[in-house]
Motif scaffolding. Structure first.
Motif, PDB file in Angstrom:
ATOM      1  N   GLN A   7       0.860  -1.181   0.000  1.00 54.20           N
ATOM      2  CA  GLN A   7       0.000   0.000   0.000  1.00 54.20           C
ATOM      3  C   GLN A   7       0.895   1.229   0.000  1.00 54.20           C
ATOM      4  O   GLN A   7       1.324   1.701   1.041  1.00 54.20           O
ATOM      5  N   CYS A   8       1.199   1.727  -1.203  1.00 51.86           N
ATOM      6  CA  CYS A   8       2.140   2.835  -1.370  1.00 51.86           C
ATOM      7  C   CYS A   8       1.392   4.130  -1.645  1.00 51.86           C
ATOM      8  O   CYS A   8       0.399   4.138  -2.370  1.00 51.86           O
ATOM      9  N   GLU A  12       7.275   7.165  -1.088  1.00 51.30           N
ATOM     10  CA  GLU A  12       8.286   6.245  -0.569  1.00 51.30           C
ATOM     11  C   GLU A  12       9.470   6.160  -1.527  1.00 51.30           C
ATOM     12  O   GLU A  12       9.305   6.246  -2.735  1.00 51.30           O
ATOM     13  N   CYS A  18       6.785   1.044   1.905  1.00 51.65           N
ATOM     14  CA  CYS A  18       5.322   1.072   1.797  1.00 51.65           C
ATOM     15  C   CYS A  18       4.701   0.219   2.891  1.00 51.65           C
ATOM     16  O   CYS A  18       5.319  -0.727   3.380  1.00 51.65           O
TER      17      CYS A  18
END
Length: 136
Positions: A7-8, A12, A18
């Motif tokens: 889940q980015c 990042e 992430c």
């Protein structure tokens, strides 16, 4: 297939920065699978293309490389890592001030070792530029 869901948010600097969760699914829906290729943190910046410019390596942060013992043989290794063909030229330029740069041990690179294992941090005003033949 790895069943982690990343889940980015887009800010990042690395995939492992992430958030992740375990996925209950053992397969991905069509068009959702992702392949990753890991490579040396090497880039050429400031040139006419991604295959030419000042050589920089990331080890914590991006720093340029100094010219100690640098030849077309070492430049060819960099061009290979970047999938940029063969080395056409390499040269050095002098900056006005000395700063933190990477020194690459030429004999280490020629032996086939990973670039990051051939690095040492030094202070220099000489910086390496590389031009490769182009993308392949």
């Amino acid at each position: 297939m790895w069943t982690k869901e990343f889940q980015c948010g887009g800010h990042e600097s690395a995939l492992l920065d992430c958030g992740r969760s375990d996925s209950a699914r053992s397969t991905c829906s069509p068009g959702k699978a992702v392949g990753l290729t890991c490579s040396e943190p090497v880039r050429l910046v400031g040139g006419a293309s991604r295959c030419a410019g000042t050589l920089e390596i990331k080890q914590g942060e991006w720093n340029p490389v100094t010219d100690h013992g640098w030849t077309l043989k070492e430049a060819a290794v960099v061009c290979g890592y970047l999938d940029c063909g063969s080395a056409v030229s390499t040269g050095k330029r002098e900056e006005r001030i000395s700063r933190s740069v990477w020194r690459i041990k030429p004999e280490c690179v020629r032996s086939g070792s990973e670039l990051r294992k051939c690095l040492s941090s030094v202070s220099s005003s000489y910086i390496v530029d590389v031009t490769c033949s182009g993308e392949h």
